[in-house]
Design an enzyme around this catalytic site. Structure first.
Site, PDB file in Angstrom:
ATOM      1  NE  ARG A   1      -1.877   3.323   2.673  1.00 44.77           N
ATOM      2  CZ  ARG A   1      -1.270   4.466   2.918  1.00 44.77           C
ATOM      3  NH1 ARG A   1       0.033   4.521   3.031  1.00 44.77           N
ATOM      4  NH2 ARG A   1      -1.958   5.567   3.064  1.00 44.77           N
TER       5      ARG A   1
ATOM      6  CG  HIS B   1       4.051   7.214  -0.400  1.00 41.92           C
ATOM      7  ND1 HIS B   1       3.580   8.476  -0.122  1.00 41.92           N
ATOM      8  CD2 HIS B   1       3.697   6.441   0.657  1.00 41.92           C
ATOM      9  CE1 HIS B   1       2.979   8.469   1.057  1.00 41.92           C
ATOM     10  NE2 HIS B   1       3.032   7.245   1.547  1.00 41.92           N
TER      11      HIS B   1
END
Length: 121
Positions: A76, A81
């Site tokens: 995740r 990011h």
């Protein structure tokens, strides 16, 4: 954390895993690479799974070590990011080789929790 809250996160995880299977059903890797909508849907579901995992208590995670909780949470973070871009070969490997087994594990955990609830009545 109350079992009810844990169960809500587990159902979120399970729903998103099943969505991933539905999104990619009968799809080849080449088709996946060409289908931006499916890529984005799968990525979003993986992000939601990771976020739900991050909300599970540590003692719960330790009780069920057969599930790669930390890997889900790390994935995740990488997706959110975009560390070094997204490697769709890795995503596809997760879809094909990890998610189906993880679904079975999460379903078993939910049954286990619901069984504990019935026994405490």
């Amino acid at each position: 954390m109350p079992k009810k809250d844990v169960r809500a996160f587990l159902y979120d995880i399970l729903e998103n895993m099943k969505d991933i299977i539905d999104f990619t059903n009968d799809m080849t890797f080449d088709e996946f690479l060409k289908d931006k909508k499916t890529q984005k849907a799968v990525i979003r579901s993986l992000e939601v799974i990771g976020e739900a995992v991050k909300n599970l208590p540590e003692d719960f995670i330790n009780k069920y070590p057969q599930v790669p909780w930390k890997g889900m949470a790390r994935l995740r973070d990488k997706l959110i990011h975009h560390y070094f871009g997204i490697n769709y070969e890795i995503i596809w490997d997760i879809v094909i080789n990890k998610v189906p087994n993880d679904i079975k594990e999460i379903e078993e955990i939910i049954k286990d929790i619901e069984g504990e609830d019935e026994n405490s009545i």
